[in-house]
Design a protein around this motif. Sequence first.
Motif, PDB file in Angstrom:
ATOM      1  N   VAL A 110     117.425 -28.310  18.266  1.00  0.00           N
ATOM      2  CA  VAL A 110     117.457 -28.122  16.805  1.00  0.00           C
ATOM      3  C   VAL A 110     118.859 -27.720  16.354  1.00  0.00           C
ATOM      4  O   VAL A 110     119.419 -28.290  15.411  1.00  0.00           O
TER       5      VAL A 110
ATOM      6  N   PHE B 221     108.965 -22.171  17.042  1.00  0.00           N
ATOM      7  CA  PHE B 221     108.143 -23.130  17.780  1.00  0.00           C
ATOM      8  C   PHE B 221     106.802 -22.497  18.114  1.00  0.00           C
ATOM      9  O   PHE B 221     106.725 -21.279  18.322  1.00  0.00           O
TER      10      PHE B 221
ATOM     11  N   THR C 201     104.405 -28.078  22.893  1.00  0.00           N
ATOM     12  CA  THR C 201     105.146 -27.172  22.019  1.00  0.00           C
ATOM     13  C   THR C 201     105.604 -27.943  20.794  1.00  0.00           C
ATOM     14  O   THR C 201     106.092 -29.068  20.917  1.00  0.00           O
ATOM     15  N   SER C 202     105.428 -27.349  19.625  1.00  0.00           N
ATOM     16  CA  SER C 202     105.785 -28.030  18.376  1.00  0.00           C
ATOM     17  C   SER C 202     106.763 -27.202  17.572  1.00  0.00           C
ATOM     18  O   SER C 202     106.576 -25.993  17.408  1.00  0.00           O
ATOM     19  N   TRP C 203     107.782 -27.874  17.073  1.00  0.00           N
ATOM     20  CA  TRP C 203     108.723 -27.226  16.168  1.00  0.00           C
ATOM     21  C   TRP C 203     108.035 -26.953  14.850  1.00  0.00           C
ATOM     22  O   TRP C 203     107.250 -27.782  14.371  1.00  0.00           O
TER      23      TRP C 203
ATOM     24  N   PHE D  47     116.077 -34.803  11.162  1.00  0.00           N
ATOM     25  CA  PHE D  47     114.826 -35.136  11.866  1.00  0.00           C
ATOM     26  C   PHE D  47     113.702 -34.494  11.087  1.00  0.00           C
ATOM     27  O   PHE D  47     113.928 -33.550  10.314  1.00  0.00           O
ATOM     28  N   THR D  48     112.488 -35.010  11.282  1.00  0.00           N
ATOM     29  CA  THR D  48     111.365 -34.434  10.544  1.00  0.00           C
ATOM     30  C   THR D  48     110.482 -33.572  11.433  1.00  0.00           C
ATOM     31  O   THR D  48     109.792 -32.678  10.946  1.00  0.00           O
ATOM     32  N   ASN D  49     110.491 -33.822  12.736  1.00  0.00           N
ATOM     33  CA  ASN D  49     109.674 -33.002  13.630  1.00  0.00           C
ATOM     34  C   ASN D  49     110.145 -33.171  15.075  1.00  0.00           C
ATOM     35  O   ASN D  49     110.801 -34.166  15.411  1.00  0.00           O
ATOM     36  N   ILE D  50     109.805 -32.202  15.891  1.00  0.00           N
ATOM     37  CA  ILE D  50     110.093 -32.288  17.328  1.00  0.00           C
ATOM     38  C   ILE D  50     108.888 -31.724  18.077  1.00  0.00           C
ATOM     39  O   ILE D  50     108.445 -30.606  17.798  1.00  0.00           O
TER      40      ILE D  50
ATOM     41  N   GLN E 241     113.183 -23.910  11.169  1.00  0.00           N
ATOM     42  CA  GLN E 241     114.347 -23.196  11.698  1.00  0.00           C
ATOM     43  C   GLN E 241     114.270 -23.134  13.231  1.00  0.00           C
ATOM     44  O   GLN E 241     114.239 -24.161  13.873  1.00  0.00           O
ATOM     45  N   MET E 242     114.183 -21.923  13.819  1.00  0.00           N
ATOM     46  CA  MET E 242     114.113 -21.788  15.280  1.00  0.00           C
ATOM     47  C   MET E 242     112.695 -21.442  15.753  1.00  0.00           C
ATOM     48  O   MET E 242     112.512 -20.908  16.849  1.00  0.00           O
TER      49      MET E 242
END
Lengths: 137, 137
Positions: B57, A15, A7-9, B67-70, A12-13
């Motif tokens: 987040v 994914f 799962t990748s961000w 942060f730049t990514n999750i 905002q909210m």
Amino acid sequence: MKHKIKTSWKDQMTFDSQIDNHTLRIDTVAPLGTDSGPSPKKLLLASLAGCTGMDVVSLLNKMRVPFTNIDIDIEADLTNEHPKVYSEIRIIYRIFGNELNKEKVEKAISLSQEKYCGVSAMLKKNSPITYSVEYYD
Amino acid sequence: MKHKIKTSWKDQMTFDSQIDNHTLRIDTVAPLGTDSGPSPKKLLLASLAGCTGMDVVSLLNKMRVPFTNIDIDIEADLTNEHPKVYSEIRIIYRIFGNELNKEKVEKAISLSQEKYCGVSAMLKKNSPITYSVEYYD
């Protein structure tokens, strides 16, 4: 056997979950999100509907019970306190067909809920699950 | 508060779940299905990823941790016997950013897992959930 997802961000909210060959957008409504996909918790209910729905279709096919349609409505109560969890989950199975064998339909649903549906088995450790069946021509 | 979804059988093992404004196709792979959507059980893992991801987040934003990514990778072991359930769920949080405040990142993840994420709270009643954190520039 193992199940894996990534799962990748996005923003905002938002994914994106990569589930095998499928990308599932997950989001929440305004003001936090942009409603570009379903919200996370409700995916539990969709998971439950798909799991028990597939069981019921398979079992009715094996029992040679013809049907024309199946709708599964799920309603769940959410607690007010964090973590917000489902305190109860109610399922209505709407089975469509001519001269349906109700005994076999109820057997199929009961087998799914009691024996086969892994999602139901997991969720009911926290959230009692009740169900009813309605028949339509 | 109540959550409601409606799910309709389409064909073979194909179902469409109506989740607010979104239609989610659910299916399974051949030979039973046609792989036109994710399979039901894995939606539990996507639900978990979205739930904890949104918490992290939100919390990092509140803590003013840029942060730049999750990325969130989830792996789960399935039992062999019916009902097939997840015997363990492992989450890897991959956090991207420059000079990340690791203490705050770990606080955010821990708050999600221990306090805020309702999906985690529900699933861990059946399936122990463990997690680790990795950092990337």
